[in-house]
Design a protein around this motif. Structure first.
Motif, mmCIF file in Angstrom:
data_model
loop_
_atom_site.group_PDB
_atom_site.id
_atom_site.type_symbol
_atom_site.label_atom_id
_atom_site.label_comp_id
_atom_site.label_asym_id
_atom_site.label_seq_id
_atom_site.Cartn_x
_atom_site.Cartn_y
_atom_site.Cartn_z
ATOM 1 N N HIS A 61 -19.923 21.265 8.944
ATOM 2 C CA HIS A 61 -20.614 20.024 9.399
ATOM 3 C C HIS A 61 -21.729 19.637 8.272
ATOM 4 O O HIS A 61 -22.646 20.658 7.968
ATOM 5 C CB HIS A 61 -21.444 20.488 10.526
ATOM 6 C CG HIS A 61 -22.071 19.134 11.082
ATOM 7 N ND1 HIS A 61 -21.496 17.927 11.852
ATOM 8 C CD2 HIS A 61 -23.565 18.814 11.091
ATOM 9 C CE1 HIS A 61 -22.212 17.032 11.960
ATOM 10 N NE2 HIS A 61 -23.556 17.577 11.709
ATOM 11 N N GLY A 62 -21.633 18.352 7.947
ATOM 12 C CA GLY A 62 -22.668 17.771 6.786
ATOM 13 C C GLY A 62 -22.204 18.361 5.286
ATOM 14 O O GLY A 62 -22.924 17.982 4.502
ATOM 15 N N ALA A 84 -13.887 16.540 8.514
ATOM 16 C CA ALA A 84 -15.296 16.248 8.151
ATOM 17 C C ALA A 84 -15.443 15.141 7.106
ATOM 18 O O ALA A 84 -16.482 14.795 6.768
ATOM 19 C CB ALA A 84 -15.966 17.748 7.739
ATOM 20 N N GLY A 85 -14.426 15.187 6.671
ATOM 21 C CA GLY A 85 -14.360 13.932 5.389
ATOM 22 C C GLY A 85 -14.887 14.456 4.178
ATOM 23 O O GLY A 85 -15.539 13.564 3.437
ATOM 24 N N VAL A 86 -14.928 15.850 3.997
ATOM 25 C CA VAL A 86 -15.403 16.459 2.651
ATOM 26 C C VAL A 86 -14.792 15.869 1.391
ATOM 27 O O VAL A 86 -13.465 15.476 1.468
ATOM 28 C CB VAL A 86 -15.438 17.870 2.450
ATOM 29 C CG1 VAL A 86 -16.181 18.456 3.858
ATOM 30 C CG2 VAL A 86 -14.204 18.140 2.536
ATOM 31 N N ALA A 130 -9.004 24.227 6.054
ATOM 32 C CA ALA A 130 -8.565 22.845 5.674
ATOM 33 C C ALA A 130 -8.533 21.544 6.515
ATOM 34 O O ALA A 130 -9.050 20.665 6.347
ATOM 35 C CB ALA A 130 -7.066 23.092 4.938
ATOM 36 N N LYS A 131 -8.119 22.019 7.976
ATOM 37 C CA LYS A 131 -8.089 21.152 8.912
ATOM 38 C C LYS A 131 -9.602 20.640 9.231
ATOM 39 O O LYS A 131 -9.620 19.328 9.298
ATOM 40 C CB LYS A 131 -7.671 21.703 10.136
ATOM 41 C CG LYS A 131 -5.916 21.864 10.082
ATOM 42 C CD LYS A 131 -5.562 22.338 11.329
ATOM 43 C CE LYS A 131 -4.055 23.034 11.187
ATOM 44 N NZ LYS A 131 -3.411 23.781 12.120
ATOM 45 N N ALA A 132 -10.657 21.542 9.008
ATOM 46 C CA ALA A 132 -11.905 21.199 9.426
ATOM 47 C C ALA A 132 -12.568 20.376 8.355
ATOM 48 O O ALA A 132 -13.298 19.381 8.575
ATOM 49 C CB ALA A 132 -12.758 22.375 9.781
#
Length: 308
Positions: free
Chosen positions: A70-71, A104-106, A98-100
Motif C-alpha cells: 500500500h502506497g 496497487a498501480g505501482v 505481482a497481483k497486489a
C-alpha cells in the motif's frame, strides 16, 4: 528514484540488504517486508534518518502482501527458499506479490528468479521458479525478471560453506565436480535490481540472466577457494551413486532436490542479456573475495610473511 517508496519483500536477507542499500543510494525510501523482521533491522543503519520502513509480511498471504505494498511506487520481490514448500513461496507467493502490485498501480515490479528456472527442470526448485515467472508475467506483464547464477559475497552460503569444509577436513569431497557455474557478486546483483527498478521504461517486461565473468566447474571453484585461503588439499570426486545415497540421509550434506539441480550447469544461456545490459560491470571472484575469505587462513590476516 528520489523519494520513491520501494517495498522490498525479503529485504532483510543476504541479497536484500545490498538491494536496500543500492536503492537508498539512489534516494529512494525503502520499506522492508518479510516474515521475521529481526534480521531486517540491520538495514536501518544503511540509510539516512527516515529512509527505511519495516512491515511484517508473508507472501503466502494475499492480505498481508497488499498491506505491505500500500502506497508503494515500486515493488521488488527477493523471496526464495532452498528447502521446504517451493511452490508456496516461488509460485503462489510470487503471484500474490505481482497481483497486489498490479492492483496497487505501482510503476515497476522487479522479480528475482534464478538461472535454472525451467518448467522441465529435474528439480522442484527449478520448476517452482519457472511457475513463479509465468504467474508474475501474467499478473504484471511489465515486470522485470532477474535470474542470478550462484551469488557470492561476505555472508553467502556458497564460498563460505566450502571454505569451512576445506578448513576442517584433510581431504575435500566434491559432489557434481563437473557441473559449471558463473558465480555473481552480490553487489552486482543488487545494483542490477536497483537499475531495473529505476528504469521500467527500459527494462520492464524483460528477463535478464545475471552472472559473473568466470565460468567454473564445481571442482575448479573448490580448488580456487583452497588456494585463496592457503589450504591446498586433495579434492576427491564423489561418484553420482554415492552422492545419491548421501542425498537420502536425513540431515545429510545435500538433499535430493539439490542433487537434481546439480545435474545441470548453472550458466547464462546463449543470447541472454545480463549485467552489462543493466549497466553493471561483472566483478571477478578474485577482485573482492579476499576481503572476507582471509578469515579461513591458518593465521588470518597475518598469513603472509613479512619481508626482511
Amino acid at each position: 528514484m528520489k523519494d520513491s517508496l520501494v517495498t522490498v519483500f525479503g529485504g532483510g536477507g543476504f541479497l536484500g540488504r545490498q538491494v536496500a542499500q543500492a536503492l537508498m543510494a539512489q534516494g529512494a525510501r525503502v520499506r522492508i517486508a518479510q516474515r521475521d523482521l529481526a534480521t531486517a533491522m540491520k538495514v536501518k543503519t544503511l540509510g539516512n534518518l527516515g529512509q527505511t520502513q519495516f512491515v511484517a509480511a508473508d507472501i503466502r498471504k494475499p492480505d498481508s502482501v497488499a498491506r505491505a505494498i500500500h502506497g508503494s511506487d515500486v515493488v521488488v520481490n527477493l523471496v526464495g527458499i532452498l528447502a521446504g514448500d517451493f511452490d508456496a513461496f516461488h509460485h503462489v507467493g510470487a503471484a500474490n506479490v505481482a497481483k497486489a502490485a498490479g492492483a496497487a498501480g505501482v510503476r515497476a515490479l522487479v522479480h528475482v528468479s534464478a538461472i535454472g528456472a525451467d518448467a522441465e527442470s529435474p528439480s522442484a526448485y527449478g520448476r517452482s521458479k519457472a511457475a513463479g515467472e509465468t504467474a508474475v508475467k501474467a499478473a504484471f506483464p511489465t515486470a522485470t525478471v532477474i535470474r542470478p547464477s550462484i551469488i557470492f559475497g561476505p555472508e553467502d552460503q556458497f564460498l563460505n560453506r566450502f571454505a569451512d569444509i576445506i578448513s576442517l577436513f584433510p581431504v575435500v569431497p566434491v559432489i557434481a565436480p563437473a557441473t559449471k557455474f558463473q558465480p555473481v557478486y552480490v553487489g552486482d546483483v543488487a545494483d542490477a535490481i536497483a537499475h531495473a527498478a529505476a528504469q521500467p521504461g527500459v527494462h520492464g517486461g524483460k528477463t535478464y540472466e545475471v552472472a559473473g565473468p568466470q565460468v567454473m566447474s564445481m571442482k575448479e571453484i573448490n580448488a580456487w577457494i583452497a588456494k585463496a585461503i592457503g589450504r591446498d588439499k586433495p579434492l576427491i570426486d564423489v561418484p553420482r551413486g554415492v552422492a545419491s545415497l548421501l542425498a537420502m540421509l536425513p540431515g545429510g550434506p545435500i538433499s535430493r532436490d539439490q542433487l537434481a539441480m546439480l545435474g545441470r550447469d548453472n550458466v547464462v544461456a546463449a543470447g541472454s542479456e545480463g549485467l552489462e545490459a543493466l549497466g553493471v560491470a561483472p566483478t571477478p571472484l578474485g577482485a573482492v573475495a579476499d576481503k572476507w575469505m582471509v578469515r579461513y587462513r591458518r593465521h588470518g590476516r597475518f598469513a603472509g610473511r613479512a619481508r626482511a
